[in-house]
Enzyme design. Structure first.
Site: not given
Length: 261
Positions: A71, A119, A213-214
């Site tokens: 994402h 994701d 995120s990530g």
């Protein structure tokens, strides 16, 4: 009753000042409820940047490879990623901090803007990272088994300090207990959207947020999951933190890395 009005005015004044600090209705974000990480004790952490600004987390899994969330590709608006390694502060000079160009961005083919599925994102750096005490590879879990419920794991990032506020300059971290997939899939939580390739952590008052995120979910020194992106509200105890489990993707990760060399 007239003699009470100054007292009432004081109560109103106190109530306004105290509740102005509370902001109870809105999660504060950042790594919510976390604290500044000890400098350089998470030497695997990467900051994915666009135009010199942090947009997502990631972590070094091989000398020339960073793992993150698919994402995050949405956040770069067609511009190239750069990867900052060896950092604690995003702005201050540090001895081993270095910005790397990205040769290839490979999002998992099953990833979609509509779901949390698959994701994952692999970034190949333009050159091998220079490894030292501040830049190290984080091992990831290869055995496909669920992390036991209640296991306390840690996550770190430079995510926002509020939904509208600034990003913290220094790396933040928080510890969260793993909750079962069964609980995470309850209607009040994520209503059967959490697959066997995902895992969840409790999000009550402490959580990941936008910009985290990530980043890796680290349990007992090994990366078990990757912070999933998406529109989940941080710090809402009804919406536990979602992570993409790494073990189901080991073959894909190794295939991508091998084919690029």
């Amino acid at each position: 009753m007239g003699h009470l009005s100054p007292f009432l005015a004081l109560i109103v004044l106190l109530g306004t000042s105290v509740c102005g600090e509370c902001d109870l209705g809105r999660p504060r974000g950042r790594i919510l409820g976390g604290y500044e990480a000890p400098p350089h004790l998470k030497p695997y952490m990467a900051s994915l940047q666009v135009d010199g600004k942090h947009v997502c987390g990631g972590f070094l899994i091989a000398e020339q490879w960073v793992l993150s969330a698919a994402h995050c590709l949405e956040d770069k608006h067609g511009k190239p990623f750069q990867v900052l390694l060896g950092a604690h502060s995003l702005s201050q000079p540090e001895p081993h901090k270095r910005l790397y160009g990205v040769r290839a961005e490979i999002g998992h083919p099953g990833s979609s803007t509509e779901t949390y599925d698959d994701d994952l994102l692999l970034l190949q750096l333009e050159e091998k990272a220079i490894l030292n005490e501040h830049v190290k590879i984080l091992p990831f879990q290869r055995q496909d088994r669920d992390v036991p419920t209640g296991t306390v794991c840690e996550v770190a990032g430079w995510g926002k300090m509020s939904h509208t506020g600034k990003l913290p300059d220094k790396l933040q971290q928080v510890e969260r207990p793993v909750i079962s997939r069964e609980v995470c899939n309850r209607r009040a939580h994520h209503d059967n959207t959490i697959t066997e390739k995902m895992m969840c952590t409790d999000s009550k008052k402490k959580d990941t947020c936008t910009g985290d995120s990530g980043g890796p979910l680290v349990c007992n020194g090994i990366a078990e999951g990757v912070v999933a992106a998406g529109s989940r509200v941080c710090g809402n105890y009804k919406k536990p933190g979602i992570y993409t489990r790494i073990p189901p993707y080991v073959d894909w990760i190794e295939r991508v890395m091998a084919s690029a060399n």
